[in-house]
Design a protein around this motif. Structure first.
Motif, mmCIF file in Angstrom:
data_model
loop_
_atom_site.group_PDB
_atom_site.id
_atom_site.type_symbol
_atom_site.label_atom_id
_atom_site.label_comp_id
_atom_site.label_asym_id
_atom_site.label_seq_id
_atom_site.Cartn_x
_atom_site.Cartn_y
_atom_site.Cartn_z
ATOM 1 N N VAL A 165 -2.819 -8.642 1.031
ATOM 2 C CA VAL A 165 -3.616 -7.890 0.056
ATOM 3 C C VAL A 165 -2.675 -7.411 -1.030
ATOM 4 N N GLN A 166 -3.065 -7.711 -2.301
ATOM 5 C CA GLN A 166 -2.252 -7.290 -3.430
ATOM 6 C C GLN A 166 -2.791 -5.979 -3.985
ATOM 7 N N PRO A 167 -1.932 -5.082 -4.380
ATOM 8 C CA PRO A 167 -2.409 -3.827 -4.977
ATOM 9 C C PRO A 167 -3.153 -4.101 -6.270
ATOM 10 N N ARG A 168 -4.257 -3.435 -6.504
ATOM 11 C CA ARG A 168 -5.074 -3.638 -7.696
ATOM 12 C C ARG A 168 -4.406 -3.005 -8.899
ATOM 13 N N LEU A 191 5.759 6.399 5.078
ATOM 14 C CA LEU A 191 4.371 5.983 4.854
ATOM 15 C C LEU A 191 4.291 4.834 3.849
ATOM 16 N N ALA A 192 5.119 4.890 2.802
ATOM 17 C CA ALA A 192 5.120 3.803 1.818
ATOM 18 C C ALA A 192 5.575 2.493 2.456
ATOM 19 N N ALA A 193 6.587 2.570 3.304
ATOM 20 C CA ALA A 193 7.055 1.362 3.986
ATOM 21 C C ALA A 193 5.981 0.811 4.919
ATOM 22 N N ASP A 194 5.310 1.696 5.648
ATOM 23 C CA ASP A 194 4.229 1.242 6.530
ATOM 24 C C ASP A 194 3.095 0.619 5.732
ATOM 25 N N ASN A 195 2.780 1.202 4.569
ATOM 26 C CA ASN A 195 1.719 0.656 3.721
ATOM 27 C C ASN A 195 2.087 -0.736 3.214
ATOM 28 N N ALA A 196 3.350 -0.914 2.813
ATOM 29 C CA ALA A 196 3.794 -2.223 2.337
ATOM 30 C C ALA A 196 3.714 -3.264 3.446
ATOM 31 N N ILE A 197 4.057 -2.859 4.659
ATOM 32 C CA ILE A 197 3.983 -3.789 5.791
ATOM 33 C C ILE A 197 2.541 -4.212 6.047
ATOM 34 N N LEU A 198 1.613 -3.256 5.976
ATOM 35 C CA LEU A 198 0.201 -3.577 6.197
ATOM 36 C C LEU A 198 -0.335 -4.496 5.101
ATOM 37 N N LEU A 199 0.038 -4.242 3.836
ATOM 38 C CA LEU A 199 -0.414 -5.101 2.740
ATOM 39 C C LEU A 199 0.112 -6.525 2.901
#
Length: 217
Positions: free
Chosen positions: A173-176, A160-168
């Protein structure tokens, strides 16, 4: 005159017994002859009278018919020998399995706490040790299952973390992240809010009395 039914038992009178034997012997020989002629069957009939006299009939040769009978009987017995042995083996195996099943049922009931009234101290100790061993095995298996589930959850989290990084990265989109300035402003705002006094009490009367009341506070 109606003839009565003959009772199937030994005739006690010797004369009557001999007469009956002669009549029925002749009738039996006649029936054997008719059977051989009408049906083209090989018939051999041997009769010994109560006095030991031989009476016989053979449609062909008595010796050949007897030899044929002996050979046929021998072949049948030789063919049936493996079958009989197999049946005996199956019966023995079935009895052995039934005994094992009965012992397993008794052991199962004892492990469930049933039928312990006839058990000795040694048997009860063996049952207790077996139960403790079973509990340890179950607990070890439970811990192994827990570890496997935890590993699966960790792998899922990584995915899930890898998928989230790919989407960002895809949508740029940069993490706040919270900046020091935001933290300082938030602190200042909080302090100002705490230090500020807001008069919210309702006062009715001349301004002089209101000012005097504020000074008293």
């Amino acid at each position: 005159m109606v003839r009565g039914k003959t009772q199937m038992r030994r005739i006690e009178n010797a004369t009557s017994r001999q007469v009956t034997f002669s009549k029925r012997r002749n009738g039996l020989l006649k029936k054997a002859f008719e059977l051989s002629v009408l049906c083209d069957a090989e018939v051999a009939l041997i009769i010994f009278s109560p006095r030991g006299k031989l009476h016989e009939f053979a449609s062909s040769s008595m010796h050949e018919t007897i030899e044929r009978y002996r050979k046929h009987t021998k072949d049948v017995q030789s063919n049936n020998t493996p079958v009989v042995q197999n049946m005996q083996h199956l019966k023995h195996e079935t009895a052995s399995l039934a005994k094992k099943i009965e012992l397993l049922e008794v052991s199962k009931r004892k492990l469930l706490g049933e039928g312990l009234g006839t058990c000795s101290i040694n048997e009860l100790q063996q049952i207790e040790q077996q139960l403790e061993k079973s509990v340890c095995t179950v607990r070890a298996r439970k811990m192994q299952v827990f570890k496997e589930q935890i590993e699966q959850l960790k792998e899922k989290e990584k995915t899930l973390a890898a998928d989230n990084a790919i989407l960002l990265a895809k949508y740029d989109v940069q993490p706040r992240q919270e900046s020091p300035e935001d933290g300082g402003n938030l602190t200042s705002t909080t302090e100002n809010s705490e230090n500020s006094d807001v008069e919210t009490e309702l006062f009715i009367g001349p301004p002089e009395k209101r000012f005097k009341r504020i000074m008293e506070k």
